[in-house]
Design an enzyme around this catalytic site. Structure first.
Site, mmCIF file in Angstrom:
data_model
loop_
_atom_site.group_PDB
_atom_site.id
_atom_site.type_symbol
_atom_site.label_atom_id
_atom_site.label_comp_id
_atom_site.label_asym_id
_atom_site.label_seq_id
_atom_site.Cartn_x
_atom_site.Cartn_y
_atom_site.Cartn_z
ATOM 1 N N GLU A 1 0.818 -1.214 0.000
ATOM 2 C CA GLU A 1 0.000 0.000 0.000
ATOM 3 C C GLU A 1 0.854 1.268 0.000
ATOM 4 O O GLU A 1 0.801 2.073 0.940
ATOM 5 C CB GLU A 1 -0.943 0.005 1.204
ATOM 6 C CG GLU A 1 -1.977 -1.091 1.156
ATOM 7 C CD GLU A 1 -3.091 -0.919 2.183
ATOM 8 O OE1 GLU A 1 -2.876 -0.224 3.190
ATOM 9 O OE2 GLU A 1 -4.169 -1.489 1.968
ATOM 10 N N CYS B 1 6.312 13.827 1.382
ATOM 11 C CA CYS B 1 7.240 14.251 2.418
ATOM 12 C C CYS B 1 7.774 15.620 2.047
ATOM 13 O O CYS B 1 7.989 15.912 0.868
ATOM 14 C CB CYS B 1 8.377 13.232 2.512
ATOM 15 S SG CYS B 1 9.657 13.757 3.661
ATOM 16 N N GLU C 1 -6.628 -7.786 -0.407
ATOM 17 C CA GLU C 1 -6.999 -7.742 1.006
ATOM 18 C C GLU C 1 -8.462 -7.339 1.144
ATOM 19 O O GLU C 1 -8.935 -6.430 0.461
ATOM 20 C CB GLU C 1 -6.194 -6.672 1.745
ATOM 21 C CG GLU C 1 -4.743 -6.966 1.967
ATOM 22 C CD GLU C 1 -4.080 -5.831 2.760
ATOM 23 O OE1 GLU C 1 -4.770 -5.115 3.494
ATOM 24 O OE2 GLU C 1 -2.862 -5.666 2.603
HETATM 25 C C1 GLA Z 1 -4.166 -2.426 4.991
HETATM 26 C C2 GLA Z 1 -2.796 -3.024 5.141
HETATM 27 C C3 GLA Z 1 -2.776 -4.227 6.034
HETATM 28 C C4 GLA Z 1 -3.667 -4.036 7.220
HETATM 29 C C5 GLA Z 1 -5.048 -3.723 6.745
HETATM 30 C C6 GLA Z 1 -6.048 -3.588 7.856
HETATM 31 O O1 GLA Z 1 -4.891 -2.901 3.952
HETATM 32 O O2 GLA Z 1 -2.207 -3.349 3.916
HETATM 33 O O3 GLA Z 1 -1.440 -4.437 6.446
HETATM 34 O O4 GLA Z 1 -3.183 -2.981 7.986
HETATM 35 O O5 GLA Z 1 -5.006 -2.501 6.073
HETATM 36 O O6 GLA Z 1 -7.323 -3.331 7.356
#
Ligand code: GLA
Length: 677
Positions: A150, A158, A306
């Site tokens: 991410e 920055c 995710e």
């Molecule tokens: C993000 C991150 C993960 C985790 C999730 C929690 O997607 O990539 O490492 O922190 O959020 O929802």
């Protein structure tokens, strides 16, 4: 197929075994097999464990883990571990820490505490990735690479001195000389003229509005600075394994990164998606995000990298997904082009900031929990869907989205700062007003398939192009849209479009200068509305309201479809239609209420010939994927009641194996995946 090493629909999650003693790993792989897990993302936050002190490496545990996964038929989406530097990096190189606009240093102790322009971070990250790539290039469990995590999630820009120097180099590349920069930034205004490169800074906190082009360029630069990090890691991995797919996980409509530019550099698009189960519009928001992911990859399959099984822990109040929701939303992703469904994370943490975030394996007695039953069921479902690999969506409507426009539109010092492209996920009120949601939702409700497209993309596959608030438009994009309509396309543009060029300089010659002829109108001025203010619009069926904005439109050939009811501009056009070349261009000079927008958009779709795959009652989502003569229809019931859907022909229900003809009954939150005969 996402990766040839997993010739199936991918199923799995982030696996963080370093949080657990090794005996737990055996239980993990046993449960993975039980749930039909075939891929896990490993090592995302393992830097401190892999390189506990500078140049001291410990790969033993990861060797053992990858061997164990391989022995159990689970493949690895191996991460480069650079998402969270170990504490020693900050100790040795405090200058590697990011600095906010206000000069605040962000310290270690959470994650992502690195400045994207930091030489020390870059060097150390590249060193680690080189080691990982070398060591595991031939490992039989390796199925794909997961770069970082991410990018930009917590620190997307920055403002430190290293970033300032990097920003200047980026500007020199863009403009060549200072004169051109001064011209592009309009520095004749407020005595901002730069005489030397080292006078130029990131837009740090200043007495009032910073130069808009400086802000816009800093956004472009910040997206590119992170992209350089990705490119460096990717280059190392590609060198070691030329054939292995490489991805980095996106976050849906994430404003800081120009995902068109990023996706072009990925082998596979992947996305993290956390719709809020307490939000009635969650299925719409999720569908829109999934359509974006498919579109970013040019229609190729993508991975839902995710999501959560039950609930997250980072909203103020974290509502659970009700039984059935996780399955339904997962199948929605597959319907809209995903060929992998994964979770954050495999085993719920015992310690740390995410211990209350649900996972595939809950804290205790997984076998007794409903979430594990749902995880197993989804694994069984997905196993039956290999027949859809390679089948693609078929949209005839495109909604245009350009990050440069998004950034420019939402800069400060505008007629109204209430005009937003996308509402943040916690904002319910913002959802209704955000320009992208208000044009996506009616299309979603009508089940009209939609792609997202860049304004300079080839639009010829589409019958209808929707152009929400294209405030900033390049010459290339303006030509592209004019050509599309002239050649016979239908286009619908909304207010405050075609106003500035790529430097955020107003395009003179009557708003919206590049589209005046196409739309057959001239806009004299803008009337931003106050919070809560509404006007009426007259024309079309019934009475309607509008809010947010009114354009003062003078038709120059366009037909008026609706006009404003009140105020000093009563009677002036609010909605118009103009034929141009062989096509037709509609213009919405305001933000009408949802009912009007729905009827209007659905009417424009019907006229353009863009249709739903099947007629269904409201609350039912239908999506088709097709490859050659394979046609797969997803029918998803987001409602609280059972529904009956009339099928148009016989079909094989891939999830149950049953033949279906005539009426298909779907329970609340039920789903069917039908192979049409
Ligand atoms: C993000 C991150 C993960 C985790 C999730 C929690 O997607 O990539 O490492 O922190 O959020 O929802």
């Amino acid at each position: 197929m996402i990766t040839p090493k997993v010739p199936h629909v991918i199923y799995g999650g982030d696996y963080n075994p370093e949080q657990w003693p090794e005996p737990v790993w055996a239980e993990d792989v046993r449960l993975m097999r039980e749930a039909n897990v075939n891929l896990v993302s490993v090592g995302i936050f393992s830097w401190a464990k892999l390189e506990p002190q500078p140049d001291e490496y410990d790969f033993g545990w990861l060797d053992r883990l990858l061997d164990l996964l391989h022995e159990n038929g689970v493949m690895a989406n191996l991460a480069t571990a650079t998402a969270s530097p170990p504490p020693w990096l900050a100790r040795l190189h405090p200058e590697s820490l990011p600095v906010t606009k206000d000069g605040v240093v962000l310290h270690p102790g959470a994650r992502q505490h690195y400045c994207p322009s930091s030489a020390a971070y870059r060097e150390r990250a590249a060193g680690l990735v080189g080691r990982i790539a070398d060591r595991y290039r031939g490992h039989p469990a390796l199925a794909m690479w997961h770069v970082n995590n991410e990018y930009g999630c917590h620190v997307s820009e920055c403002y430190c001195d290293a970033s300032a120097a990097h920003f200047r180099r980026w500007l020199e590349d863009r403009y060549g000389d200072l004169e051109r920069l001064n011209e592009a930034w309009g520095t004749a205004f407020w005595s901002q003229r730069y005489g030397r490169w080292d006078e130029i800074l990131p837009p740090r906190s200043a007495p009032t509005f910073a130069n808009p082009t400086q802000q816009l360029d800093f956004r472009r630069f910040s997206s590119d600075a992170l992209l350089e990090l990705y490119e460096t890691e990717k280059g190392i991995l590609r060198g070691a394994t030329p054939e292995m797919p490489i991805t980095t996980n996106f976050m849906g409509f994430f404003k800081p990164l120009d995902y068109w530019k990023w996706a072009a550099r990925e082998d596979v698009v992947s996305d993290d998606s956390y719709p809020d189960p307490s939000d009635p519009d969650a299925p719409v928001r999720a569908a829109m995000q999934r359509d974006l992911m498919r579109s970013l990859g040019g229609g190729d399959p993508w991975v839902l990298m995710e999501q959560t099984t039950v609930r997250v822990n980072w909203r103020q109040r974290n509502a659970p997904k009700r039984p059935g929701m996780m399955r339904l939303w997962s199948l929605q992703a597959v319907a809209r082009g995903a060929e992998g469904v994964m979770f954050f994370q495999w085993r719920q943490s015992k310690a740390g900031a995410e211990k209350f975030h649900s996972a595939m394996v809950p804290h205790s007695e997984p076998e007794e929990s409903r979430s594990w039953q749902e995880v197993k069921r989804l694994g069984e479902d997905l196993r039956k869907l290999d027949g859809l690999l390679g089948a693609r969506g078929e949209a005839e409507v495109a909604i245009l989205l350009d990050w440069n426009n998004w950034w420019a539109l939402e800069l400060d010092a505008k007629p109204s700062t209430a005009v937003r492209m996308v509402a943040p996920s916690h904002s319910r009120a913002g959802f209704a007003r955000s320009v992208l949601h208000s044009c996506y939702k009616p299309l979603f409700e009508a089940n009209v398939p939609v792609d997202f497209a860049h304004p300079e993309a080839d639009l010829s596959p589409y019958k209808l192009v929707v152009v929400p608030n294209l405030y900033l438009v390049t010459d290339g994009a303006a030509d592209n849209l004019n050509r599309f309509v002239r050649d016979g396309g239908s286009l619908l543009m909304s207010f405050f479009s075609g106003v500035v060029d790529e430097n955020d300089h107003v395009r003179l010659g009557g708003y919206p200068a590049p589209f005046r002829e196409m739309l057959g109108l001239r806009i004299e001025d803008f009337v931003p509305m106050a919070e809560g203010e509404e006007n009426g619009i007259v024309g079309g069926e019934g009475s309607h309201t509008c809010d947010l904005w009114a354009d003062l439109i003078h038709p120059e050939g366009a037909e008026t479809l609706a006009s404003f009811a009140e105020g000093f501009y009563a009677g002036m056009p609010a909605v118009t239609r103009n034929t141009f070349g062989n096509g037709v261009a509609y213009y919405l000079g305001t933000h009408p209420d949802a009912r009007y927008t729905k009827a209007f958009l659905q009417g424009v779709c019907a006229e353009a010939g863009a249709q739903a795959p099947l007629r269904v009652s409201s609350g039912v989502e239908v999506v088709r994927r097709r490859a050659g003569d394979v046609s797969i229809l997803f029918v998803l019931n987001h409602g609280e009641e059972a529904v009956d859907v009339e099928l148009e022909g016989p079909a094989l229900d891939l999830l149950t194996g049953a033949e279906r003809v005539g009426t298909l009954r779907l329970e609340p939150l039920g789903a069917a995946v039908l192979r049409e005969q």
